[in-house]
Design a protein around this motif. Structure first.
Motif, PDB file in Angstrom:
ATOM      1  N   PHE A 113      51.442  50.076  27.214  1.00  0.00           N
ATOM      2  CA  PHE A 113      51.886  50.031  28.617  1.00  0.00           C
ATOM      3  C   PHE A 113      50.819  50.642  29.518  1.00  0.00           C
ATOM      4  CE2 PHE A 113      53.754  51.881  32.365  1.00  0.00           C
ATOM      5  CZ  PHE A 113      54.690  50.967  32.795  1.00  0.00           C
ATOM      6  N   LEU A 114      50.328  51.826  29.128  1.00  0.00           N
ATOM      7  CA  LEU A 114      49.328  52.506  29.970  1.00  0.00           C
ATOM      8  C   LEU A 114      48.042  51.682  30.055  1.00  0.00           C
ATOM      9  CD1 LEU A 114      49.674  56.282  29.030  1.00  0.00           C
ATOM     10  CD2 LEU A 114      50.553  55.092  31.035  1.00  0.00           C
ATOM     11  N   ALA A 115      47.662  51.029  28.952  1.00  0.00           N
ATOM     12  CA  ALA A 115      46.440  50.216  28.963  1.00  0.00           C
ATOM     13  C   ALA A 115      46.599  49.044  29.926  1.00  0.00           C
ATOM     14  CB  ALA A 115      46.146  49.713  27.552  1.00  0.00           C
ATOM     15  N   ILE A 116      47.747  48.349  29.845  1.00  0.00           N
ATOM     16  CA  ILE A 116      47.997  47.221  30.752  1.00  0.00           C
ATOM     17  C   ILE A 116      48.006  47.709  32.192  1.00  0.00           C
ATOM     18  CG2 ILE A 116      49.704  45.483  31.431  1.00  0.00           C
ATOM     19  CD1 ILE A 116      50.546  45.364  28.456  1.00  0.00           C
ATOM     20  N   LYS A 117      48.642  48.877  32.410  1.00  0.00           N
ATOM     21  CA  LYS A 117      48.687  49.450  33.768  1.00  0.00           C
ATOM     22  C   LYS A 117      47.276  49.743  34.247  1.00  0.00           C
ATOM     23  CE  LYS A 117      51.537  50.460  36.929  1.00  0.00           C
ATOM     24  NZ  LYS A 117      51.343  49.180  37.584  1.00  0.00           N
ATOM     25  N   GLY A 118      46.412  50.208  33.352  1.00  0.00           N
ATOM     26  CA  GLY A 118      45.036  50.498  33.715  1.00  0.00           C
ATOM     27  C   GLY A 118      44.305  49.249  34.187  1.00  0.00           C
ATOM     28  N   PHE A 119      44.474  48.130  33.440  1.00  0.00           N
ATOM     29  CA  PHE A 119      43.867  46.855  33.861  1.00  0.00           C
ATOM     30  C   PHE A 119      44.398  46.441  35.222  1.00  0.00           C
ATOM     31  CE2 PHE A 119      43.199  46.146  29.183  1.00  0.00           C
ATOM     32  CZ  PHE A 119      41.830  46.087  29.255  1.00  0.00           C
ATOM     33  N   GLU A 120      45.731  46.649  35.405  1.00  0.00           N
ATOM     34  CA  GLU A 120      46.349  46.256  36.678  1.00  0.00           C
ATOM     35  C   GLU A 120      45.786  47.102  37.827  1.00  0.00           C
ATOM     36  OE1 GLU A 120      50.577  46.664  36.686  1.00  0.00           O
ATOM     37  OE2 GLU A 120      50.761  46.016  38.758  1.00  0.00           O
ATOM     38  N   TYR A 121      45.682  48.423  37.610  1.00  0.00           N
ATOM     39  CA  TYR A 121      45.125  49.300  38.645  1.00  0.00           C
ATOM     40  C   TYR A 121      43.698  48.859  39.003  1.00  0.00           C
ATOM     41  CZ  TYR A 121      48.820  52.920  38.573  1.00  0.00           C
ATOM     42  OH  TYR A 121      49.984  53.612  38.701  1.00  0.00           O
ATOM     43  N   ALA A 122      42.896  48.523  37.977  1.00  0.00           N
ATOM     44  CA  ALA A 122      41.515  48.102  38.220  1.00  0.00           C
ATOM     45  C   ALA A 122      41.496  46.845  39.098  1.00  0.00           C
ATOM     46  CB  ALA A 122      40.810  47.844  36.894  1.00  0.00           C
ATOM     47  N   ASP A 123      42.396  45.887  38.786  1.00  0.00           N
ATOM     48  CA  ASP A 123      42.504  44.664  39.597  1.00  0.00           C
ATOM     49  C   ASP A 123      42.916  44.990  41.024  1.00  0.00           C
ATOM     50  OD1 ASP A 123      41.723  42.854  37.765  1.00  0.00           O
ATOM     51  OD2 ASP A 123      43.623  41.751  37.654  1.00  0.00           O
ATOM     52  N   ASP A 124      43.908  45.904  41.148  1.00  0.00           N
ATOM     53  CA  ASP A 124      44.391  46.297  42.479  1.00  0.00           C
ATOM     54  C   ASP A 124      43.255  46.869  43.319  1.00  0.00           C
ATOM     55  OD1 ASP A 124      46.942  45.545  41.763  1.00  0.00           O
ATOM     56  OD2 ASP A 124      47.571  47.560  41.190  1.00  0.00           O
ATOM     57  N   LEU A 125      42.450  47.732  42.686  1.00  0.00           N
ATOM     58  CA  LEU A 125      41.354  48.361  43.427  1.00  0.00           C
ATOM     59  C   LEU A 125      40.321  47.315  43.826  1.00  0.00           C
ATOM     60  CD1 LEU A 125      40.890  51.674  41.398  1.00  0.00           C
ATOM     61  CD2 LEU A 125      41.904  51.384  43.669  1.00  0.00           C
ATOM     62  N   ARG A 126      40.077  46.342  42.924  1.00  0.00           N
ATOM     63  CA  ARG A 126      39.115  45.273  43.227  1.00  0.00           C
ATOM     64  C   ARG A 126      39.605  44.441  44.405  1.00  0.00           C
ATOM     65  NH1 ARG A 126      39.120  42.668  38.302  1.00  0.00           N
ATOM     66  NH2 ARG A 126      38.510  44.620  37.321  1.00  0.00           N
ATOM     67  N   LYS A 127      40.936  44.262  44.497  1.00  0.00           N
ATOM     68  CA  LYS A 127      41.493  43.461  45.595  1.00  0.00           C
ATOM     69  C   LYS A 127      41.670  44.275  46.882  1.00  0.00           C
ATOM     70  CE  LYS A 127      45.062  41.722  43.140  1.00  0.00           C
ATOM     71  NZ  LYS A 127      46.322  41.001  42.925  1.00  0.00           N
ATOM     72  N   GLY A 128      41.259  45.556  46.855  1.00  0.00           N
ATOM     73  CA  GLY A 128      41.338  46.385  48.059  1.00  0.00           C
ATOM     74  C   GLY A 128      42.746  46.814  48.404  1.00  0.00           C
ATOM     75  N   LEU A 129      43.564  47.109  47.396  1.00  0.00           N
ATOM     76  CA  LEU A 129      44.956  47.453  47.656  1.00  0.00           C
ATOM     77  C   LEU A 129      45.206  48.964  47.655  1.00  0.00           C
ATOM     78  CD1 LEU A 129      46.682  44.611  45.588  1.00  0.00           C
ATOM     79  CD2 LEU A 129      46.349  44.755  48.058  1.00  0.00           C
ATOM     80  N   TRP A 130      44.153  49.753  47.671  1.00  0.00           N
ATOM     81  CA  TRP A 130      44.324  51.206  47.859  1.00  0.00           C
ATOM     82  C   TRP A 130      44.495  51.441  49.363  1.00  0.00           C
ATOM     83  CZ3 TRP A 130      45.218  55.263  44.769  1.00  0.00           C
ATOM     84  CH2 TRP A 130      45.041  56.553  45.306  1.00  0.00           C
ATOM     85  N   PRO A 131      45.626  52.074  49.773  1.00  0.00           N
ATOM     86  CA  PRO A 131      45.945  52.117  51.210  1.00  0.00           C
ATOM     87  C   PRO A 131      45.094  53.110  51.991  1.00  0.00           C
ATOM     88  CG  PRO A 131      47.606  53.294  49.966  1.00  0.00           C
ATOM     89  CD  PRO A 131      46.656  52.727  48.957  1.00  0.00           C
ATOM     90  N   ALA A 132      43.810  52.859  52.078  1.00  0.00           N
ATOM     91  CA  ALA A 132      42.917  53.715  52.852  1.00  0.00           C
ATOM     92  C   ALA A 132      41.825  52.822  53.415  1.00  0.00           C
ATOM     93  CB  ALA A 132      42.325  54.796  51.954  1.00  0.00           C
ATOM     94  N   GLY A 133      40.921  53.386  54.159  1.00  0.00           N
ATOM     95  CA  GLY A 133      39.727  52.720  54.696  1.00  0.00           C
ATOM     96  C   GLY A 133      39.831  51.216  54.844  1.00  0.00           C
ATOM     97  N   ASP A 134      39.163  50.481  53.919  1.00  0.00           N
ATOM     98  CA  ASP A 134      39.116  49.024  54.034  1.00  0.00           C
ATOM     99  C   ASP A 134      40.241  48.373  53.228  1.00  0.00           C
ATOM    100  OD1 ASP A 134      38.082  50.017  51.753  1.00  0.00           O
ATOM    101  OD2 ASP A 134      36.330  48.700  51.651  1.00  0.00           O
ATOM    102  N   PHE A 135      41.475  48.628  53.661  1.00  0.00           N
ATOM    103  CA  PHE A 135      42.652  48.064  53.018  1.00  0.00           C
ATOM    104  C   PHE A 135      42.721  46.565  53.308  1.00  0.00           C
ATOM    105  CE2 PHE A 135      47.401  47.458  53.083  1.00  0.00           C
ATOM    106  CZ  PHE A 135      47.592  47.625  51.722  1.00  0.00           C
ATOM    107  N   ALA A 136      43.121  45.780  52.287  1.00  0.00           N
ATOM    108  CA  ALA A 136      42.996  44.327  52.374  1.00  0.00           C
ATOM    109  C   ALA A 136      44.024  43.650  53.283  1.00  0.00           C
ATOM    110  CB  ALA A 136      43.076  43.733  50.975  1.00  0.00           C
ATOM    111  N   LEU A 137      45.196  44.255  53.476  1.00  0.00           N
ATOM    112  CA  LEU A 137      46.264  43.535  54.181  1.00  0.00           C
ATOM    113  C   LEU A 137      46.354  43.964  55.647  1.00  0.00           C
ATOM    114  CD1 LEU A 137      48.956  43.836  51.368  1.00  0.00           C
ATOM    115  CD2 LEU A 137      47.458  41.907  51.855  1.00  0.00           C
ATOM    116  N   PRO A 138      46.622  43.006  56.553  1.00  0.00           N
ATOM    117  CA  PRO A 138      46.619  43.329  57.976  1.00  0.00           C
ATOM    118  C   PRO A 138      47.868  44.071  58.472  1.00  0.00           C
ATOM    119  CG  PRO A 138      47.076  40.994  57.644  1.00  0.00           C
ATOM    120  CD  PRO A 138      46.787  41.562  56.303  1.00  0.00           C
ATOM    121  N   GLU A 139      49.054  43.797  57.838  1.00  0.00           N
ATOM    122  CA  GLU A 139      50.292  44.383  58.366  1.00  0.00           C
ATOM    123  C   GLU A 139      50.301  45.903  58.160  1.00  0.00           C
ATOM    124  OE1 GLU A 139      50.175  42.228  55.877  1.00  0.00           O
ATOM    125  OE2 GLU A 139      51.296  40.402  56.338  1.00  0.00           O
TER     126      GLU A 139
END
Lengths: 214, 100
Positions: free
Chosen positions: A112-138
């Protein structure tokens, strides 16, 4: 009283049945307080979602439903293995059976943690960390992802603690100092593990499922 | 509750069939909730997702966490958690929802 039972018995309990009852009651009080802890986070989610319904839909659509669903299946299966381990311990099954179930539980927790790690890495690549250059406009999407990182992060922390507890039983259960048969520690560890699973079951439709239709 | 050390000489068999059925039901419910998320039903989609989650959590609590055969004390302790969560949600949402 036989020597193995004596080795499991702790002060101040007169017998193993009373000790088991007290340990189970104690862990249930702890689990109820854990429910309140995650309840607070889910309430924050509810209030933010009421305020920003469309942003929450749009943000949830950006989460990866494949990772999320696979992880739910992994965690549900780990609970199955954990239930078998606790039942085997209670029924005085051979220690190798108990340890095999515990090892499977811990391995699925690590998966579970390994899959979550891959998912977190993807999230960060897509700019989904809610700071600075966040990917979503809303604006509300930042709230969703702030809650996403906190809720899944705290859940992963709980799971890591669970893997530690299950791993300890698996490893020490093979030595002479920890008897797994009839040991209340197996049941208490199992209850904690199942609660971590239950919390994920509730997080899954809140994080991964909104905004998929249309 | 377990009946004490009565099964010490003759270990009872594991309820493997029951556990496997619960596991299969959980997997089925997971697949259903994932599929249901794509139905164009509007606002009740979330209610369906949470409803299925509640059934899944109930299965885990009843069969894997042994609440089904738990003492009244244990069931009350578990329910106490939900009771306080209900107060937390009721008081907060009664404020939030009346401001919309």
């Amino acid at each position: 009283m036989s020597a193995p039972v004596q080795s499991l018995l702790r002060e101040p309990w007169p017998d193993l049945a009373s000790q088991r009852e007290a340990a189970t009651f104690g862990i249930w009080i702890f689990l109820a307080s854990e429910l309140l802890f995650f309840g607070g986070l889910i309430l924050a989610y509810a209030v933010c979602r009421i305020g920003h319904p469309h942003a929450f839909m749009a943000a949830a659509r950006e989460t990866d439903i494949v990772y999320g669903t696979a992880n739910t299946a992994v965690l549900l299966t780990s609970s199955f293995a954990m239930a078998l381990a606790a039942q085997a311990s209670e029924r005085e099954a051979r220690p190798i059976v108990i340890r095999a179930c515990l090892a499977a539980t811990a391995a699925l927790g690590c998966a579970f943690l390994a899959i979550k790690g891959f998912e977190y890495a993807d999230d960060l690549r897509k700019g989904l960390w809610p700071a600075g250059d966040f990917a979503l406009p809303e604006p509300g999407a930042r709230l969703f992802f702030a809650l996403y990182w906190v809720m899944t992060g705290v859940h992963a922390l709980h799971l890591t603690i669970g893997i530690g507890l299950v791993g300890r039983l698996t490893i020490r259960g093979g030595g002479p100092h920890l008897r797994l048969r009839d040991n209340p520690q197996a049941e208490v560890t199992a209850l904690y593990w199942h609660l971590v699973d239950v919390i994920w079951i509730i997080l899954y439709p809140l994080i991964y499922l909104p905004g998929r239709a249309g | 509750m377990s009946a004490g050390p009565s099964g010490a000489e003759r270990p009872r068999p594991l309820p493997l069939l029951r556990d496997l059925s619960v596991w299969a039901a959980l997997m089925g419910l997971l697949a259903l909730s994932c599929w249901a998320a794509y139905w164009p039903l509007g606002p009740i989609t979330t209610a369906i997702g949470l409803g299925i989650a509640a059934i899944k959590a109930g299965f885990v609590a009843a069969f894997f966490m042994n609440l089904k055969r738990g003492t009244p004390l244990l069931r009350l302790t578990g329910l106490a958690g939900f009771f306080w969560i209900a107060i937390l949600f009721a008081l907060t949402l009664s404020d939030v929802l009346t401001r919309l």
